[in-house]
Design a protein around this motif. Sequence first.
Motif, PDB file in Angstrom:
ATOM      1  N   ASP A 171      28.137  32.027  47.554  1.00 49.14           N
ATOM      2  CA  ASP A 171      29.356  32.414  46.786  1.00 49.14           C
ATOM      3  C   ASP A 171      30.472  31.517  46.983  1.00 49.14           C
ATOM      4  O   ASP A 171      31.309  31.299  46.331  1.00 49.14           O
ATOM      5  CB  ASP A 171      29.920  33.924  46.665  1.00 49.14           C
ATOM      6  CG  ASP A 171      28.828  34.797  46.571  1.00 49.14           C
ATOM      7  OD1 ASP A 171      28.264  34.720  45.255  1.00 49.14           O
ATOM      8  OD2 ASP A 171      28.599  35.570  47.095  1.00 49.14           O
ATOM      9  N   ARG A 314      36.541  35.815  41.658  1.00 47.68           N
ATOM     10  CA  ARG A 314      35.657  35.200  40.426  1.00 47.68           C
ATOM     11  C   ARG A 314      34.788  36.469  39.912  1.00 47.68           C
ATOM     12  O   ARG A 314      34.438  36.242  38.509  1.00 47.68           O
ATOM     13  CB  ARG A 314      34.763  34.015  41.081  1.00 47.68           C
ATOM     14  CG  ARG A 314      35.565  32.787  41.391  1.00 47.68           C
ATOM     15  CD  ARG A 314      34.432  31.861  41.889  1.00 47.68           C
ATOM     16  NE  ARG A 314      33.894  30.938  40.671  1.00 47.68           N
ATOM     17  CZ  ARG A 314      32.823  30.623  40.547  1.00 47.68           C
ATOM     18  NH1 ARG A 314      31.823  30.610  41.759  1.00 47.68           N
ATOM     19  NH2 ARG A 314      32.457  30.158  39.440  1.00 47.68           N
ATOM     20  N   GLN A 315      34.138  37.124  40.728  1.00 45.33           N
ATOM     21  CA  GLN A 315      33.380  38.210  40.310  1.00 45.33           C
ATOM     22  C   GLN A 315      34.148  39.063  39.347  1.00 45.33           C
ATOM     23  O   GLN A 315      33.674  39.637  38.471  1.00 45.33           O
ATOM     24  CB  GLN A 315      32.690  38.814  41.531  1.00 45.33           C
ATOM     25  CG  GLN A 315      31.695  38.052  42.181  1.00 45.33           C
ATOM     26  CD  GLN A 315      31.171  38.940  43.446  1.00 45.33           C
ATOM     27  OE1 GLN A 315      31.521  40.002  43.750  1.00 45.33           O
ATOM     28  NE2 GLN A 315      30.484  38.282  44.276  1.00 45.33           N
ATOM     29  N   ARG A 316      35.296  39.605  40.019  1.00 44.88           N
ATOM     30  CA  ARG A 316      36.178  40.662  39.254  1.00 44.88           C
ATOM     31  C   ARG A 316      36.656  40.027  37.888  1.00 44.88           C
ATOM     32  O   ARG A 316      36.441  40.677  36.947  1.00 44.88           O
ATOM     33  CB  ARG A 316      37.348  40.754  40.170  1.00 44.88           C
ATOM     34  CG  ARG A 316      38.334  41.989  39.677  1.00 44.88           C
ATOM     35  CD  ARG A 316      37.534  43.227  39.977  1.00 44.88           C
ATOM     36  NE  ARG A 316      38.362  44.293  39.686  1.00 44.88           N
ATOM     37  CZ  ARG A 316      38.436  45.065  38.477  1.00 44.88           C
ATOM     38  NH1 ARG A 316      37.502  44.727  37.537  1.00 44.88           N
ATOM     39  NH2 ARG A 316      39.199  45.962  38.167  1.00 44.88           N
ATOM     40  N   LEU A 317      37.099  38.737  37.896  1.00 48.23           N
ATOM     41  CA  LEU A 317      37.325  38.124  36.475  1.00 48.23           C
ATOM     42  C   LEU A 317      36.385  38.055  35.541  1.00 48.23           C
ATOM     43  O   LEU A 317      36.506  38.168  34.267  1.00 48.23           O
ATOM     44  CB  LEU A 317      38.386  36.884  36.734  1.00 48.23           C
ATOM     45  CG  LEU A 317      39.588  36.836  37.591  1.00 48.23           C
ATOM     46  CD1 LEU A 317      39.953  35.450  37.723  1.00 48.23           C
ATOM     47  CD2 LEU A 317      40.364  37.780  36.659  1.00 48.23           C
ATOM     48  N   SER A 318      35.135  37.770  35.852  1.00 46.88           N
ATOM     49  CA  SER A 318      34.014  37.479  35.294  1.00 46.88           C
ATOM     50  C   SER A 318      33.586  38.806  34.598  1.00 46.88           C
ATOM     51  O   SER A 318      33.176  39.180  33.455  1.00 46.88           O
ATOM     52  CB  SER A 318      32.734  36.907  36.036  1.00 46.88           C
ATOM     53  OG  SER A 318      31.783  36.849  35.066  1.00 46.88           O
ATOM     54  N   ALA A 319      33.593  39.939  35.281  1.00 48.14           N
ATOM     55  CA  ALA A 319      33.254  41.256  34.882  1.00 48.14           C
ATOM     56  C   ALA A 319      34.314  41.945  34.061  1.00 48.14           C
ATOM     57  O   ALA A 319      33.775  42.668  32.985  1.00 48.14           O
ATOM     58  CB  ALA A 319      33.057  42.285  36.026  1.00 48.14           C
ATOM     59  N   GLU A 321      36.339  40.410  31.880  1.00 50.86           N
ATOM     60  CA  GLU A 321      36.307  39.668  30.547  1.00 50.86           C
ATOM     61  C   GLU A 321      37.777  39.824  29.949  1.00 50.86           C
ATOM     62  O   GLU A 321      37.936  40.000  28.851  1.00 50.86           O
ATOM     63  CB  GLU A 321      35.417  40.410  29.592  1.00 50.86           C
ATOM     64  CG  GLU A 321      33.896  40.299  30.123  1.00 50.86           C
ATOM     65  CD  GLU A 321      32.952  40.703  29.125  1.00 50.86           C
ATOM     66  OE1 GLU A 321      33.433  41.526  28.021  1.00 50.86           O
ATOM     67  OE2 GLU A 321      31.819  40.591  29.131  1.00 50.86           O
ATOM     68  N   SER A 327      44.169  38.232  34.891  1.00 53.89           N
ATOM     69  CA  SER A 327      43.035  37.760  34.185  1.00 53.89           C
ATOM     70  C   SER A 327      43.761  36.038  33.971  1.00 53.89           C
ATOM     71  O   SER A 327      42.754  35.088  33.844  1.00 53.89           O
ATOM     72  CB  SER A 327      42.811  38.092  32.862  1.00 53.89           C
ATOM     73  OG  SER A 327      42.046  39.351  33.159  1.00 53.89           O
TER      74      SER A 327
END
Length: 378
Positions: A171, A314-319, A321, A327
Amino acid sequence: MFVKHCMNSQFTLLGSAKYCMLASSAVIRRQQFLIRTLGGYTDQTHLKRMQQTKAMSGTAFEADSENILRAITPNLDPSKHKGQAGKIAVIGGCREYTGAPYFAAISALKIGADLSHVFCTKDAAAVIKSYSPELIVHPILEESYSIRDEDKPSISSKVLAEVNKWMERFDCLVVGPGLGRDPFLLDCVREIMKHARRSNVPIVIDGDGLFLVTDSLDLVSGYPLAVLTPNVNEYKRLVEKVLNCKVDDHDAHEQLLSLAKGIGSITILRKGKSDLISDGETVKSVSIYGSPRRCGGQGDILSGSVAVFLSWARQRLSAAEGDLPISKINPTVLGCIAGSALMRKAASLAFQNKKRSTLTSDIIECLGKSLEDICPAI
């Protein structure tokens, strides 16, 4: 005659005791005066400076670091499997420097990453393994002294092949802690960074990785997932190389913004009394009071911390949306803010307990509690 001698002896002893008490009190007064004059530290002094820093932090540039930490730190979920909370790799560690890669890698685990790898030289591997069985250590890097010139091309290919087969599992990479400046080793790391960039893997660059990047800016220029974490001297070299001027502390925010823009689409965390962070679009500061103790290795904790929080952001922002207040913030900036804030809180806690004897290992042991105080696991 005997009685007279005894009485004289008693007076002498009493006089000596009185003199010692006076002398001791004089010494204590001088010590207290020196402590006040030189800014010595007591619990009250540490608390006062924390309060002063908190009061100064209400500026337009100050990041809302605690809420950012809460927003990007994932919940502990029993349905998740190993690796989903982060897989970090540190590229560094040679004959002379084995502590730095360990500090970066173990800090990532202490914060909450699931797996932490170290790619180092063969000479460093056994030492780093002995520090902790928690780390996955790959003894694959080579230095010039151990190989012949005619063998360098083939060995370089083997090193790259070994790292590349792991690359897409990571990651984030941390490049530089304990790397050293061996020319052949740096050439190999240069190729590793190029492959990480092609694989879209974030890269946090510290220590001797910054020495490499300062001489080869093309390695990071235009790569939005690159983070540089320079100290005073490393920042000075970057400013002189990119902006062709001296460091300007009076206009530090604007100069940092110009530097990030000048290199192109990267994020810089300038370490200092207040950490300044810029991605070329905005500038944020983290002024949480840390510790007056400047033992070596704290930058390695920071680089490992930033790597974890960057990957979590990155994971949080990707999930999410786009449904979160954070954001619109660059995930590299979020990672830098969170890493800086947690490092400073842990350093403050360690200093309260250990004072002058505070070591990097003490700060690492305070990472978990510092994060728990902000983001309770349960």
